[in-house]
Design a protein around this motif. Structure first.
Motif, PDB file in Angstrom:
ATOM      1  N   GLU A  76     -45.969  81.075  61.358  1.00 18.97           N
ATOM      2  CA  GLU A  76     -45.431  80.651  59.997  1.00 18.97           C
ATOM      3  C   GLU A  76     -44.252  79.865  59.726  1.00 18.97           C
ATOM      4  OE1 GLU A  76     -44.785  83.270  55.746  1.00 18.97           O
ATOM      5  OE2 GLU A  76     -44.897  84.277  57.497  1.00 18.97           O
ATOM      6  N   GLN A  77     -44.189  78.750  59.312  1.00 17.66           N
ATOM      7  CA  GLN A  77     -43.297  77.781  59.026  1.00 17.66           C
ATOM      8  C   GLN A  77     -42.475  78.305  57.696  1.00 17.66           C
ATOM      9  OE1 GLN A  77     -41.877  75.295  60.955  1.00 17.66           O
ATOM     10  NE2 GLN A  77     -43.184  76.496  62.534  1.00 17.66           N
ATOM     11  N   SER A  78     -41.313  77.577  57.745  1.00 25.08           N
ATOM     12  CA  SER A  78     -40.407  77.952  56.503  1.00 25.08           C
ATOM     13  C   SER A  78     -41.238  77.012  55.048  1.00 25.08           C
ATOM     14  CB  SER A  78     -39.117  77.272  56.415  1.00 25.08           C
ATOM     15  OG  SER A  78     -38.569  77.129  55.366  1.00 25.08           O
ATOM     16  N   MET A  79     -40.943  77.802  54.100  1.00 23.85           N
ATOM     17  CA  MET A  79     -41.427  77.281  52.708  1.00 23.85           C
ATOM     18  C   MET A  79     -40.785  75.687  52.424  1.00 23.85           C
ATOM     19  SD  MET A  79     -43.226  79.831  51.392  1.00 23.85           S
ATOM     20  CE  MET A  79     -42.775  81.385  50.564  1.00 23.85           C
ATOM     21  N   ASN A  80     -39.523  75.696  53.084  1.00 29.68           N
ATOM     22  CA  ASN A  80     -38.748  74.510  52.742  1.00 29.68           C
ATOM     23  C   ASN A  80     -39.208  73.209  53.728  1.00 29.68           C
ATOM     24  OD1 ASN A  80     -37.176  75.740  50.728  1.00 29.68           O
ATOM     25  ND2 ASN A  80     -36.126  76.777  52.629  1.00 29.68           N
ATOM     26  N   ALA A  81     -39.284  72.219  53.158  1.00 31.18           N
ATOM     27  CA  ALA A  81     -39.489  71.299  54.174  1.00 31.18           C
ATOM     28  C   ALA A  81     -38.386  71.126  55.200  1.00 31.18           C
ATOM     29  CB  ALA A  81     -39.534  69.874  53.360  1.00 31.18           C
ATOM     30  N   GLY A  82     -38.875  70.962  56.393  1.00 32.42           N
ATOM     31  CA  GLY A  82     -37.854  70.791  57.573  1.00 32.42           C
ATOM     32  C   GLY A  82     -37.128  72.074  58.017  1.00 32.42           C
ATOM     33  N   GLY A  83     -37.622  73.156  57.582  1.00 29.35           N
ATOM     34  CA  GLY A  83     -37.125  74.382  57.812  1.00 29.35           C
ATOM     35  C   GLY A  83     -37.448  75.073  58.828  1.00 29.35           C
ATOM     36  N   LEU A  84     -36.744  76.064  59.326  1.00 24.91           N
ATOM     37  CA  LEU A  84     -37.126  76.930  60.374  1.00 24.91           C
ATOM     38  C   LEU A  84     -38.443  77.975  60.446  1.00 24.91           C
ATOM     39  CD1 LEU A  84     -33.609  78.297  61.231  1.00 24.91           C
ATOM     40  CD2 LEU A  84     -34.430  76.376  62.335  1.00 24.91           C
ATOM     41  N   ALA A  85     -38.844  78.031  61.654  1.00 24.99           N
ATOM     42  CA  ALA A  85     -39.883  78.975  61.646  1.00 24.99           C
ATOM     43  C   ALA A  85     -39.529  80.353  61.229  1.00 24.99           C
ATOM     44  CB  ALA A  85     -40.554  78.985  63.225  1.00 24.99           C
ATOM     45  N   GLN A  86     -40.543  81.044  60.424  1.00 29.29           N
ATOM     46  CA  GLN A  86     -40.095  82.248  59.769  1.00 29.29           C
ATOM     47  C   GLN A  86     -40.102  83.588  60.602  1.00 29.29           C
ATOM     48  OE1 GLN A  86     -41.115  83.559  55.800  1.00 29.29           O
ATOM     49  NE2 GLN A  86     -41.602  81.469  55.055  1.00 29.29           N
ATOM     50  N   TRP A  87     -40.996  83.511  61.659  1.00 28.12           N
ATOM     51  CA  TRP A  87     -41.361  84.654  62.360  1.00 28.12           C
ATOM     52  C   TRP A  87     -40.135  85.264  63.320  1.00 28.12           C
ATOM     53  CZ3 TRP A  87     -40.774  83.994  67.582  1.00 28.12           C
ATOM     54  CH2 TRP A  87     -41.101  82.726  68.128  1.00 28.12           C
ATOM     55  N   PRO A  88     -39.189  84.390  63.702  1.00 24.47           N
ATOM     56  CA  PRO A  88     -38.242  84.875  64.500  1.00 24.47           C
ATOM     57  C   PRO A  88     -37.342  85.598  63.383  1.00 24.47           C
ATOM     58  CG  PRO A  88     -38.196  82.501  64.991  1.00 24.47           C
ATOM     59  CD  PRO A  88     -39.172  82.971  63.951  1.00 24.47           C
ATOM     60  N   ALA A  89     -37.101  85.499  62.353  1.00 21.54           N
ATOM     61  CA  ALA A  89     -36.455  86.020  61.209  1.00 21.54           C
ATOM     62  C   ALA A  89     -37.010  87.490  61.188  1.00 21.54           C
ATOM     63  CB  ALA A  89     -36.102  85.691  60.223  1.00 21.54           C
ATOM     64  N   LYS A  90     -38.481  87.254  60.923  1.00 23.97           N
ATOM     65  CA  LYS A  90     -39.193  88.684  60.613  1.00 23.97           C
ATOM     66  C   LYS A  90     -39.094  89.647  61.882  1.00 23.97           C
ATOM     67  CE  LYS A  90     -41.802  86.634  56.740  1.00 23.97           C
ATOM     68  NZ  LYS A  90     -43.327  86.572  56.474  1.00 23.97           N
ATOM     69  N   ALA A  91     -39.125  89.012  63.060  1.00 30.88           N
ATOM     70  CA  ALA A  91     -39.117  89.893  64.354  1.00 30.88           C
ATOM     71  C   ALA A  91     -37.658  90.815  64.300  1.00 30.88           C
ATOM     72  CB  ALA A  91     -39.020  88.976  65.535  1.00 30.88           C
ATOM     73  N   LEU A  92     -36.689  90.107  63.716  1.00 33.15           N
ATOM     74  CA  LEU A  92     -35.371  90.632  63.551  1.00 33.15           C
ATOM     75  C   LEU A  92     -35.608  92.230  62.903  1.00 33.15           C
ATOM     76  CD1 LEU A  92     -32.766  88.127  62.857  1.00 33.15           C
ATOM     77  CD2 LEU A  92     -33.111  88.990  64.920  1.00 33.15           C
ATOM     78  N   ILE A  93     -36.329  92.277  62.026  1.00 32.13           N
ATOM     79  CA  ILE A  93     -36.482  93.486  61.140  1.00 32.13           C
ATOM     80  C   ILE A  93     -36.953  94.504  62.205  1.00 32.13           C
ATOM     81  CG2 ILE A  93     -37.324  94.793  59.187  1.00 32.13           C
ATOM     82  CD1 ILE A  93     -37.778  91.935  57.846  1.00 32.13           C
ATOM     83  N   PHE A  94     -37.978  94.340  62.808  1.00 29.09           N
ATOM     84  CA  PHE A  94     -38.703  95.266  63.682  1.00 29.09           C
ATOM     85  C   PHE A  94     -37.483  95.786  64.855  1.00 29.09           C
ATOM     86  CE2 PHE A  94     -40.533  96.569  67.800  1.00 29.09           C
ATOM     87  CZ  PHE A  94     -41.309  97.457  67.322  1.00 29.09           C
ATOM     88  N   ILE A  95     -37.000  94.643  65.451  1.00 25.30           N
ATOM     89  CA  ILE A  95     -36.022  94.910  66.440  1.00 25.30           C
ATOM     90  C   ILE A  95     -34.753  95.792  65.750  1.00 25.30           C
ATOM     91  CG2 ILE A  95     -34.412  94.126  68.087  1.00 25.30           C
ATOM     92  CD1 ILE A  95     -35.775  91.199  67.923  1.00 25.30           C
ATOM     93  N   CYS A  96     -34.402  95.500  64.952  1.00 23.57           N
ATOM     94  CA  CYS A  96     -33.342  96.233  64.202  1.00 23.57           C
ATOM     95  C   CYS A  96     -33.484  97.786  64.191  1.00 23.57           C
ATOM     96  CB  CYS A  96     -32.946  95.796  62.793  1.00 23.57           C
ATOM     97  SG  CYS A  96     -32.275  96.854  61.569  1.00 23.57           S
ATOM     98  N   PHE A  97     -34.878  98.092  63.405  1.00 24.48           N
ATOM     99  CA  PHE A  97     -35.008  99.314  63.317  1.00 24.48           C
ATOM    100  C   PHE A  97     -35.543 100.091  64.405  1.00 24.48           C
ATOM    101  CE2 PHE A  97     -35.193  98.034  59.003  1.00 24.48           C
ATOM    102  CZ  PHE A  97     -34.376  98.759  58.182  1.00 24.48           C
ATOM    103  N   PHE A  98     -36.003  99.443  65.494  1.00 23.33           N
ATOM    104  CA  PHE A  98     -36.333 100.037  66.849  1.00 23.33           C
ATOM    105  C   PHE A  98     -34.886 100.552  67.249  1.00 23.33           C
ATOM    106  CE2 PHE A  98     -36.602  99.288  71.463  1.00 23.33           C
ATOM    107  CZ  PHE A  98     -37.410 100.322  71.726  1.00 23.33           C
ATOM    108  N   LEU A  99     -33.736  99.683  67.396  1.00 24.96           N
ATOM    109  CA  LEU A  99     -32.738  99.833  67.988  1.00 24.96           C
ATOM    110  C   LEU A  99     -32.057 101.127  67.199  1.00 24.96           C
ATOM    111  CD1 LEU A  99     -31.261  96.476  68.720  1.00 24.96           C
ATOM    112  CD2 LEU A  99     -31.944  98.191  70.332  1.00 24.96           C
ATOM    113  N   LEU A 100     -32.300 101.000  65.915  1.00 25.48           N
ATOM    114  CA  LEU A 100     -31.409 102.171  64.853  1.00 25.48           C
ATOM    115  C   LEU A 100     -32.210 103.477  65.303  1.00 25.48           C
ATOM    116  CD1 LEU A 100     -29.295 102.037  62.649  1.00 25.48           C
ATOM    117  CD2 LEU A 100     -31.050 101.482  61.317  1.00 25.48           C
ATOM    118  N   PHE A 101     -33.659 103.310  65.445  1.00 28.10           N
ATOM    119  CA  PHE A 101     -34.362 104.523  65.755  1.00 28.10           C
ATOM    120  C   PHE A 101     -33.782 105.269  67.192  1.00 28.10           C
ATOM    121  CE2 PHE A 101     -37.885 106.415  68.623  1.00 28.10           C
ATOM    122  CZ  PHE A 101     -38.181 107.351  68.033  1.00 28.10           C
ATOM    123  N   LEU A 102     -33.623 104.314  68.345  1.00 28.10           N
ATOM    124  CA  LEU A 102     -32.951 104.627  69.553  1.00 28.10           C
ATOM    125  C   LEU A 102     -31.495 105.385  69.224  1.00 28.10           C
ATOM    126  CD1 LEU A 102     -33.748 101.888  71.920  1.00 28.10           C
ATOM    127  CD2 LEU A 102     -34.949 104.135  71.796  1.00 28.10           C
TER     128      LEU A 102
END
Lengths: 197, 553
Positions: A125-151
């Motif tokens: 998934e790409q950004s909604m804005n022209a020339g923006g960044l891919a969205q999936w790395p930012a979305k991955a952060l949510i999972f990583i965050c809550f995994f680390l928070l779980f630990l």
């Protein structure tokens, strides 16, 4: 208990390291943002990728530093009633909170954010804005965050139970001592009553 | 039984929230857990669809992609660097010398410097601690009343909460769905008015009880010329000439209002700095000076904060920068300033970075928690329940404002402003909107009110910080060698009370004279009010936000 405490120490070490290293992204975000602002004004040029990078960097900071913040007991509490309770009850509340507030929350978030990320990743998934960044790395952060928070929640639970059993000293200071520590740190950098008078 | 539960979900959920929060578990997780537990109950009762919780990651993502929140770490970092850059000490020292000889002079200096620090560092702890360490011992030495001395320091420190660029105002603008720039412009005059009220209080004290705030003897004042003169005239002339210079530059520029004031001050400041620099150079080279020592010193210490204020607030006010950009420029400026003053060490940078990261984590996590809570709370129509209660209060607008302010004032004894701003404000906003209250005006009013949460004995944080640096035991004054009594905790508490009352007067003034805030509408880039309306009103949509515009959560 010994094995559990070792596990807890390992988790603490990981989240401590992650927090310390990633906190520097604050400075990177500041520099990126200042550069963006300057080029926008001076050269009338701006790029969505750089603009989006600002908030992705900041997101990485607050999401991935939050386990470390929990470790340092710096997530704010309303301690007006709590502070009147005996220590044992306060410890009990912490155990209760870890078990019934924090851990379920992190589990629900992990379960829901993994498909949220995968759906995005599968279509790159790409950004909604022209020339923006891919969205999936930012979305991955949510999972990583809550995994680390779980630990970290597991680690805090182990430590709190160990404190109640008298196996380890309490790692938390009181808020008062935190304020005093800050004052002390700050005093050290001041030159007292510079001159004259 | 189940039907009763299903019909009263909102009040039950709210009551549960109060209990959860009072348990003393971290607020962010208690809020979120409350939302989750009631979401599960709601799904069981068929109030929600089973996939209700799928919306959660998207809510977090909404918080992440909100550009305006970036201003929080930027301004925090800027403040943390500045508080260690030596700017506060220089200011307190020099301005103390400037005002010292008049009655109450040191107290005026504290108010003045407190306001300047508020407009730059914006960190209550830093202001209170530096004033407590630098000004308090001097005030005690010359026989200031302890309650007055500690009260004026604690109160002036809290100005950081209301004078932009304050974090409270960012969060408040976010929660009320308004622009941060407007909130800053609206808060500026009330912030200065509060500083003026503090000064008026000091003045009244010097009239009715002159002994409690004596002026310093002339011999003890520094930066005097060789002849022993203080050189005030030179400073006055420089100030006037600089002001006139700024005015001449701007006279034909066609700008007006805030833009004109900001730019005039900027050019005046540059002029004064240039003059002081030439004076310094000729003094070094030929021993010739045309300014008094005091005038040169005052100029040199005033320029860094004024320049930063211009860089950050000025550019925001004249519409050159967004608050986020202003924050980034300010943070960079603070680094440069600390570098010039040779205060920038690796250790300082690391401490500031780590403190910023942790503060960001806990603040944004409360916001995330609040959004998880609101997903369920709005799902069970909690916002309508609250709005219905608030809008049915007697007395219309004024009745509502008085009730809400009394409510916040009481809550401020227990909660700090982050909790108030994230939990309480979103519930009040829609009702205020419904009653036709300007939300910037409303936000600034509550901001002034919430400032008291720092001053309320015994939990106010400003009092806490002051206590940690004020002498607890009797000590020998380093200059006079006299034995000095300690400052008791009771004195700190009593000292804060007049200022809590002044704060309430401030709230009343904002209510009576809305123009203090609403002038923001006349300046800067204007948004069509009708458009704003459309953005705000989305009461029946599924709860994407706190029922407010999506731009900023």
């Amino acid at each position: 208990m010994g094995i559990l405490l070792r596990l807890s120490r390992a988790i603490d070490a990981i989240n401590f390291r992650i927090g310390k290293v990633l906190s520097w992204l604050v400075v990177v975000a500041i520099l990126v943002s200042a550069t963006n602002a300057t080029t926008r004004k001076l050269f009338n040029a701006s790029s969505n990728a750089w603009l989006e990078l600002q908030w992705v960097l900041f997101s990485a900071v607050f999401l991935l530093c939050s386990p470390w913040t929990l470790l340092a007991n710096e997530h704010i509490r309303i301690d007006i009633v709590n502070s009147m309770f005996p220590k044992r009850l306060r410890d009990g509340i912490d155990v209760f909170g870890h078990l019934f507030f924090l851990l379920p929350l992190t589990i629900v978030m992990m379960v829901t954010s993994l498909p949220f990320f995968l759906d995005s990743f599968n279509i790159r998934e790409q950004s909604m804005n022209a020339g923006g960044l891919a969205q999936w790395p930012a979305k991955a952060l949510i999972f990583i965050c809550f995994f680390l928070l779980f630990l970290q929640g597991i680690s805090e639970l182990i430590k709190r139970v160990a404190v109640m059993r008298g196996d380890i000293p309490d790692p938390y200071g009181t808020p008062r001592s935190a304020a005093e520590m800050e004052a002390e740190q700050f005093t050290a950098t001041l030159k007292p009553e510079s001159h004259s008078n | 039984m189940l039907a009763i539960l299903a019909h009263n979900m909102a009040p039950i959920m709210f009551a549960a929230l109060v209990i959860f929060l009072l348990l003393g578990y971290p607020v962010a997780f208690s809020l979120a857990a409350n939302g989750l537990i009631f979401a599960v109950i709601g799904i069981e009762l068929d109030l929600f669809r089973p996939d209700f919780l799928q919306a959660l990651p998207n809510r977090v993502y909404g918080v992440m992609s909100n550009d305006t929140l970036l201003a929080i770490p930027f301004f925090t970092f800027m403040g943390l660097i500045l508080e260690r850059s030596g700017m506060a000490e220089d200011l307190l020292d020099t301005i103390g010398q400037l005002f010292g000889t008049i009655r109450g002079g040191l107290a005026y200096a504290v108010v003045f410097v407190g306001a300047l620090l508020a407009a730059t560092t914006g960190v209550v702890a830093a202001s209170v601690i530096s004033m407590g360490l630098i000004s308090l011992p001097i005030m005690l030495r010359y026989g200031y009343d302890r309650r007055l001395a500690s009260g004026v320091i604690a109160a002036s420190g809290t100005l950081a909460q209301i004078i932009p660029p304050s974090l409270v105002l960012i969060v408040m603008a976010d929660q009320l769905g308004r622009s941060v720039g407007d909130m800053y412009e609206g808060a500026f005059i009330p912030g200065l008015a509060l500083a003026a009220l503090y000064a008026v209080y000091v003045f009244l004290v010097t009239i009715f009880n002159p002994k409690s705030a004596p002026g310093l003897p002339l011999e003890s004042v520094g930066y005097r010329d060789e002849s022993g003169k203080r050189g005030l005239l030179s400073l006055l002339v420089l100030t006037i000439v600089s002001g006139v210079f700024g005015w001449l530059v701007m006279r034909d520029s066609g700008t007006h209002g805030a833009d004109f004031v900001v730019l005039t001050m900027f050019f005046g400041m540059v002029f004064a700095f240039a003059v002081a620099l030439v004076n310094w150079a000729t003094d070094r080279a030929f021993g010739f000076r045309f300014l008094s020592k005091l005038a040169q010193q005052v100029t040199f210490v005033m320029v860094p904060p004024l320049f930063l204020i211009f860089l950050v607030l000025g550019t925001i006010f004249i519409g050159l920068a967004t608050p986020t950009e202003g924050g980034a420029m300010g943070a960079t400026g603070a680094l440069v300033l600390a570098l010039i003053k040779r205060r920038l060490t690796w250790d300082l940078t690391r401490q500031a970075t780590e403190a910023t990261a942790k503060l960001s984590a806990f603040v944004v996590f409360i916001l995330i928690g609040a959004r998880v809570f609101s997903l369920t709370f709005y799902g069970v129509d909690g916002h309508r329940w609250v709005e219905g209660m608030l809008t049915s209060l007697p007395g219309g607008q004024i009745g509502f404002l008085i009730f809400v302010n009394a409510f916040i004032f009481v809550l401020a004894f227990f909660l700090d402003f982050f909790e108030l701003a994230f939990i309480v404000i979103p519930l009040l906003g829609p009702a205020a909107e419904h009653l036709g209250i300007d939300l910037i005006w409303f936000g600034v009013m509550l901001g002034v009110n919430m400032q008291t949460s720092f001053m309320h004995p015994p939990f106010g944080f400003a009092l806490f910080y002051l206590r940690s640096v004020a002498p607890r035991e009797s000590y020998l004054d380093r200059l006079t060698g006299k034995r000095m009594e300690p400052v008791t905790t009771g004195q700190i508490y009593w000292g804060a009370i007049p200022f809590v009352i002044i704060q309430l007067i401030g709230v009343a003034l904002v209510i009576m004279f809305p123009i203090m805030v609403t002038h923001y509408k006349d300046t800067g880039p204007q948004i069509d009010p009708s458009k704003v309306k459309i953005e705000i009103e989305q009461p029946d949509l599924p709860p994407i936000d706190f029922g407010q515009p999506p731009n900023f959560k």
